[in-house]
Design a protein around this motif. Structure first.
Motif, PDB file in Angstrom:
ATOM      1  N   ILE A 203      -4.132 -11.744 -25.211  1.00 10.29           N
ATOM      2  CA  ILE A 203      -4.572 -11.362 -23.871  1.00 10.29           C
ATOM      3  C   ILE A 203      -3.812 -12.130 -22.796  1.00 10.29           C
ATOM      4  N   ASP A 204      -3.775 -11.530 -21.601  1.00  4.35           N
ATOM      5  CA  ASP A 204      -3.293 -12.205 -20.393  1.00  4.35           C
ATOM      6  C   ASP A 204      -4.481 -12.843 -19.693  1.00  4.35           C
ATOM      7  N   CYS A 205      -4.310 -14.074 -19.233  1.00  5.68           N
ATOM      8  CA  CYS A 205      -5.375 -14.802 -18.534  1.00  5.68           C
ATOM      9  C   CYS A 205      -4.904 -15.155 -17.123  1.00  5.68           C
ATOM     10  N   GLU A 206      -5.794 -15.040 -16.169  1.00  2.00           N
ATOM     11  CA  GLU A 206      -5.470 -15.400 -14.786  1.00  2.00           C
ATOM     12  C   GLU A 206      -6.626 -16.181 -14.173  1.00  2.00           C
ATOM     13  N   PRO A 207      -6.622 -17.522 -14.302  1.00  4.01           N
ATOM     14  CA  PRO A 207      -7.674 -18.333 -13.685  1.00  4.01           C
ATOM     15  C   PRO A 207      -7.397 -18.585 -12.205  1.00  4.01           C
ATOM     16  N   ILE A 208      -8.392 -18.364 -11.372  1.00  2.00           N
ATOM     17  CA  ILE A 208      -8.284 -18.628  -9.932  1.00  2.00           C
ATOM     18  C   ILE A 208      -9.260 -19.757  -9.598  1.00  2.00           C
ATOM     19  N   TYR A 209      -8.708 -20.897  -9.231  1.00  2.99           N
ATOM     20  CA  TYR A 209      -9.514 -22.082  -8.929  1.00  2.99           C
ATOM     21  C   TYR A 209      -9.663 -22.235  -7.420  1.00  2.99           C
ATOM     22  N   PHE A 210     -10.883 -22.626  -6.984  1.00  2.00           N
ATOM     23  CA  PHE A 210     -11.079 -22.888  -5.562  1.00  2.00           C
ATOM     24  C   PHE A 210     -12.315 -23.765  -5.368  1.00  2.00           C
ATOM     25  N   ASN A 211     -12.400 -24.401  -4.231  1.00  2.00           N
ATOM     26  CA  ASN A 211     -13.539 -25.251  -3.887  1.00  2.00           C
ATOM     27  C   ASN A 211     -14.424 -24.525  -2.871  1.00  2.00           C
ATOM     28  N   TYR A 212     -15.719 -24.626  -3.093  1.00  2.00           N
ATOM     29  CA  TYR A 212     -16.662 -24.007  -2.161  1.00  2.00           C
ATOM     30  C   TYR A 212     -18.014 -24.705  -2.302  1.00  2.00           C
ATOM     31  N   ASN A 213     -18.617 -25.030  -1.164  1.00  2.00           N
ATOM     32  CA  ASN A 213     -19.952 -25.620  -1.132  1.00  2.00           C
ATOM     33  C   ASN A 213     -20.034 -26.885  -1.997  1.00  2.00           C
ATOM     34  N   LYS A 214     -18.995 -27.725  -1.889  1.00  2.00           N
ATOM     35  CA  LYS A 214     -18.926 -29.029  -2.552  1.00  2.00           C
ATOM     36  C   LYS A 214     -18.882 -28.937  -4.077  1.00  2.00           C
ATOM     37  N   ARG A 215     -18.445 -27.786  -4.585  1.00  2.93           N
ATOM     38  CA  ARG A 215     -18.288 -27.640  -6.036  1.00  2.93           C
ATOM     39  C   ARG A 215     -16.965 -26.945  -6.341  1.00  2.93           C
ATOM     40  N   ARG A 216     -16.512 -27.118  -7.567  1.00  3.95           N
ATOM     41  CA  ARG A 216     -15.297 -26.448  -8.020  1.00  3.95           C
ATOM     42  C   ARG A 216     -15.679 -25.134  -8.713  1.00  3.95           C
ATOM     43  N   TRP A 217     -15.012 -24.088  -8.287  1.00  8.70           N
ATOM     44  CA  TRP A 217     -15.293 -22.758  -8.819  1.00  8.70           C
ATOM     45  C   TRP A 217     -14.081 -22.225  -9.578  1.00  8.70           C
ATOM     46  N   LEU A 218     -14.373 -21.326 -10.487  1.00  8.04           N
ATOM     47  CA  LEU A 218     -13.323 -20.622 -11.228  1.00  8.04           C
ATOM     48  C   LEU A 218     -13.750 -19.173 -11.396  1.00  8.04           C
ATOM     49  N   ILE A 219     -12.895 -18.272 -10.941  1.00 11.15           N
ATOM     50  CA  ILE A 219     -13.061 -16.851 -11.256  1.00 11.15           C
ATOM     51  C   ILE A 219     -11.829 -16.452 -12.053  1.00 11.15           C
ATOM     52  N   GLU A 220     -12.060 -15.981 -13.259  1.00 11.30           N
ATOM     53  CA  GLU A 220     -10.917 -15.688 -14.136  1.00 11.30           C
ATOM     54  C   GLU A 220     -10.891 -14.224 -14.544  1.00 11.30           C
ATOM     55  N   PHE A 221      -9.666 -13.698 -14.668  1.00 10.12           N
ATOM     56  CA  PHE A 221      -9.435 -12.321 -15.124  1.00 10.12           C
ATOM     57  C   PHE A 221      -8.763 -12.383 -16.498  1.00 10.12           C
TER      58      PHE A 221
ATOM     59  N   GLU B 188     -12.104 -19.240   0.729  1.00 10.93           N
ATOM     60  CA  GLU B 188     -11.723 -20.240  -0.263  1.00 10.93           C
ATOM     61  C   GLU B 188     -11.157 -19.571  -1.516  1.00 10.93           C
ATOM     62  N   PHE B 189     -11.723 -18.428  -1.893  1.00 19.26           N
ATOM     63  CA  PHE B 189     -11.194 -17.696  -3.049  1.00 19.26           C
ATOM     64  C   PHE B 189      -9.771 -17.226  -2.769  1.00 19.26           C
ATOM     65  N   ILE B 190      -9.523 -16.727  -1.574  1.00 18.56           N
ATOM     66  CA  ILE B 190      -8.169 -16.281  -1.214  1.00 18.56           C
ATOM     67  C   ILE B 190      -7.192 -17.457  -1.252  1.00 18.56           C
ATOM     68  N   ASN B 191      -7.654 -18.633  -0.824  1.00 23.53           N
ATOM     69  CA  ASN B 191      -6.810 -19.828  -0.948  1.00 23.53           C
ATOM     70  C   ASN B 191      -6.458 -20.094  -2.408  1.00 23.53           C
ATOM     71  N   GLY B 192      -7.432 -19.869  -3.279  1.00 23.88           N
ATOM     72  CA  GLY B 192      -7.181 -20.028  -4.708  1.00 23.88           C
ATOM     73  C   GLY B 192      -6.178 -19.022  -5.231  1.00 23.88           C
ATOM     74  N   LEU B 193      -6.281 -17.777  -4.745  1.00 25.10           N
ATOM     75  CA  LEU B 193      -5.303 -16.753  -5.120  1.00 25.10           C
ATOM     76  C   LEU B 193      -3.890 -17.187  -4.733  1.00 25.10           C
ATOM     77  N   LYS B 194      -3.753 -17.690  -3.516  1.00 25.53           N
ATOM     78  CA  LYS B 194      -2.437 -18.106  -3.029  1.00 25.53           C
ATOM     79  C   LYS B 194      -1.901 -19.287  -3.833  1.00 25.53           C
ATOM     80  N   THR B 195      -2.779 -20.219  -4.171  1.00 27.43           N
ATOM     81  CA  THR B 195      -2.365 -21.359  -4.988  1.00 27.43           C
ATOM     82  C   THR B 195      -1.882 -20.906  -6.359  1.00 27.43           C
ATOM     83  N   ALA B 196      -2.508 -19.856  -6.877  1.00 27.68           N
ATOM     84  CA  ALA B 196      -2.114 -19.321  -8.187  1.00 27.68           C
ATOM     85  C   ALA B 196      -0.793 -18.563  -8.129  1.00 27.68           C
ATOM     86  N   GLY B 197      -0.337 -18.222  -6.912  1.00 21.31           N
ATOM     87  CA  GLY B 197       0.943 -17.534  -6.788  1.00 21.31           C
ATOM     88  C   GLY B 197       0.873 -16.141  -6.215  1.00 21.31           C
ATOM     89  N   TYR B 198      -0.307 -15.716  -5.760  1.00 18.12           N
ATOM     90  CA  TYR B 198      -0.449 -14.386  -5.189  1.00 18.12           C
ATOM     91  C   TYR B 198       0.038 -14.385  -3.731  1.00 18.12           C
TER      92      TYR B 198
END
Length: 318
Positions: free
Chosen positions: A92-110, A206-216
């Motif tokens: 499989i292809d994995c795409e983890p998107i990391y970002f900070n929100y509300n004083k916690r670290r989040w991950l939304i992965e595809f 913050e999620f969009i910032n994570g997308l950009k950090t990932a290379g989007y």
């Protein structure tokens, strides 16, 4: 001597023909037994079989999908799970998107690709307020928990192979999945059109910032109100299968053979529900492979190792 040999050959042919005839009759009986059951009975049986593996048959989409309250939700997530994927027949292809929100670290992965004898896609949401863990010789990095019911998002995605849609999914979920049984694909031939609706503009930002950090780039996604639309095709993140690189073609060959076997054994049926029910009833070993029994045992083993470390206070909670 010649006459004895001829008689032996004739006896063998008769026995073989009788065996083929009996198998043919037995198969016709099996097919009839499947077709005479109601769809409600089939779904009940299939879901009883899938329940312990965390999945159910989504009859409206003709696929297998993950349950809301499944064993996987207790296992959280860490990168090690992705690194183990090839050993579990998942290419499989994995795409983890990391970002900070509300004083916690989040991950939304595809994810997208071949999961044993199914082609599928996933979107998962995870969060942590703890520091990285370090288990020498085993794993170093963040360990995430699955989000609570209150933190779930409205999500949807369409899984596409080349230019044709395989299926689409939409739900308020923490782990939105879909798996097309018997379909075979290379991850590079698949793409996902994903939509995520966030509860507010700050989390979306913050999620969009994570997308950009990932290379989007700006052209790779679209933002409307509090929703973000992404096309996931070629992953921009480093993949965790480097240790299995040389084995991936062989794993895919095994997956393809399982798909071919499934399609051959269920060739008398046109509907997925009949095919899966036939497998569940007459080929329980293959049904366990379909259910990814191997994955359940391996991930549980990894989680227990991590959990024992967490219980010993090996993580800084300050």
């Amino acid at each position: 001597m010649k006459e004895i040999l001829v008689i032996a050959v004739l006896v063998f042919i008769v026995i073989l023909q009788f065996y083929i005839y009996r198998r043919s009759i037995k198969r016709k009986e099996s097919v009839y037994n499947v077709l005479k059951e109601t769809d409600r009975e089939k779904i009940k049986s299939i879901n009883n079989g899938l329940d312990e593996y965390g999945f159910y048959f989504e009859d409206s989409s003709d696929i297998i999908a993950s349950k809301m309250y499944c064993w996987q939700r207790k296992m959280g997530y860490c990168k090690l799970y992705d690194e183990l994927a090839p050993s579990l027949n998942m290419v499989i292809d994995c795409e983890p998107i990391y970002f900070n929100y509300n004083k916690r670290r989040w991950l939304i992965e595809f994810w997208k690709g071949q999961y044993g004898m199914t082609t599928g896609g996933e979107v998962g949401i995870y969060v942590t307020d703890k520091k990285d863990i370090d288990i020498p010789g085993f794993f170093t990095g963040p360990f995430y928990e699955c989000v609570t019911d209150e933190e779930r998002l409205d999500m949807k995605f369409t899984l596409i192979k080349e230019k044709g849609e395989i299926f689409n999914r939409q739900e308020h979920h923490w782990w939105l999945t879909g798996f097309d049984v018997g379909g075979f694909s290379e991850p590079s031939n698949l793409s996902m059109e994903i939509a995520l609706e966030f509860p507010n503009s700050q989390m979306k930002k913050e999620f969009i910032n994570g997308l950009k950090t990932a290379g989007y780039k700006d052209d790779d996604y679209k933002s409307i109100n509090n929703s973000v639309y992404i096309k996931f095709d070629t992953p921009k993140s480093d993949q965790g299968d480097k240790h299995y690189k040389i084995l991936l073609p062989y794993i895919q060959l095994m997956n393809k053979n399982f798909c071919n076997l499934y399609n051959y054994l269920t060739r008398d049926f046109n509907r997925t529900i009949d095919k899966i029910y036939f497998l569940y009833t007459y080929y329980p070993t293959l049904f366990k492979i379909l259910s990814r029994d191997k994955e359940l045992k391996q991930i549980e083993k990894v989680y227990k190792t991590i959990q024992s470390y967490l219980n010993e206070g090996g993580i800084d909670n300050e």
